[in-house]
Design an enzyme around this catalytic site. Structure first.
Site, short mmCIF file in Angstrom:
data_model
loop_
_atom_site.label_atom_id
_atom_site.label_comp_id
_atom_site.label_asym_id
_atom_site.label_seq_id
_atom_site.Cartn_x
_atom_site.Cartn_y
_atom_site.Cartn_z
N PHE A 85 1.04 -1.05 -0.03
CA PHE A 85 0.02 0.11 -0.03
C PHE A 85 0.93 1.28 0.06
CE2 PHE A 85 -2.11 -3.37 2.35
CZ PHE A 85 -3.23 -3.31 1.75
N ARG A 93 -10.98 4.57 -1.43
CA ARG A 93 -11.04 2.94 -1.46
C ARG A 93 -9.70 2.41 -1.26
NH1 ARG A 93 -15.55 -0.43 -2.41
NH2 ARG A 93 -16.65 1.70 -1.85
N VAL A 94 -9.58 1.77 0.01
CA VAL A 94 -8.28 0.99 0.21
C VAL A 94 -8.01 0.32 -0.90
CG1 VAL A 94 -7.45 -1.02 1.54
CG2 VAL A 94 -8.91 0.62 2.57
N HIS A 95 -6.67 0.35 -1.28
CA HIS A 95 -6.44 -0.41 -2.68
C HIS A 95 -4.81 -0.93 -2.47
CE1 HIS A 95 -5.52 3.80 -3.22
NE2 HIS A 95 -4.56 3.37 -3.91
N LEU A 96 -4.97 -2.21 -2.67
CA LEU A 96 -3.29 -2.96 -2.52
C LEU A 96 -2.89 -3.09 -3.88
CD1 LEU A 96 -1.58 -4.80 -0.91
CD2 LEU A 96 -2.90 -6.78 -1.68
#
Ligand code: AMP
Ligand code: ZN
Length: 184
Positions: A85, A93-96
């Protein structure tokens, strides 16, 4: 809708899904900073890593599984990837990030792009997971540290070469890529 919410728009467009489960999707990064660059996003409305707590650990495990899956689907090798991250994300929006280590891409345009993936501004999945498990949260870096990391010299991620400018580093990275391809 502000540009920082563009990833949320992509999630609802099933045509963009490379992989989709009940909990998360994998999409291609629109401005890939390497030959392979994918984003794994949960369907749950979690704006950023700063909202994560221990209740999200199973979800994080699912995101990591999907990172493995997309590498496999693309016929690539897991050891050629960085998975983690941004410590200071710009999009909601959480994003990997699942990104190949070649960093051979026209969309890699700035020193900030490079340092955001190749200094502590990039948080490997395992590091974030361990921190959320231990502290029940993930905190922002102090601004002074962020600025220091952004200003770090341009160090190659594959040898000891240091570049004074990004175009030279990019040529150098392209040469690593050609050599690696010739070997395989
Ligand atoms: P971050 O700095 O972690 O917030 O990274 C956001 C990522 O989203 C960057 O790698 C961008 O290239 C990528 N990106 C921006 N807009 C889009 C979009 N519409 N679809 C897919 N990826 C995007
Ligand atoms: Zn090098």
């Amino acid at each position: 809708m502000s540009w920082s919410k563009n990833l949320v728009k992509e999630i609802v467009n099933s045509k963009k899904h490379i992989i989709c489960t009940e909990l998360a999707v994998v999409i291609a990064d629109k401005f890939p900073k390497a030959r392979h660059h994918y984003l794994v996003l949960p369907l749950a409305d979690i704006p950023s890593i700063f909202e994560l707590n221990r209740s999200h650990l199973p979800l994080l495990e699912e995101l990591f599984l999907l990172a493995h899956n997309v590498v496999e689907v693309k016929g690539a090798r897991w050891e050629d990837f960085k998975v983690g991250f941004h410590a200071e994300p710009s999009m909601q929006r959480v994003h990997l990030h699942v990104i190949s280590k070649d960093f051979d891409s026209p969309s890699l345009k700035t020193k900030k792009h490079w340092n955001s993936f190749n200094t502590d501004l990039f948080v490997p999945f395992e590091k974030l997971f361990a921190q959320v498990e231990k502290d029940n949260c993930f905190n922002r870096l102090p601004k002074s540290l962020k600025d220091e990391l952004l200003a770090k010299p341009l160090l190659c991620n594959q040898c000891r070469f240091t570049s004074t400018n990004l175009p030279t580093l990019k040529e150098h990275l392209a040469e690593h890529y050609r050599e690696k391809k010739a070997r395989n």
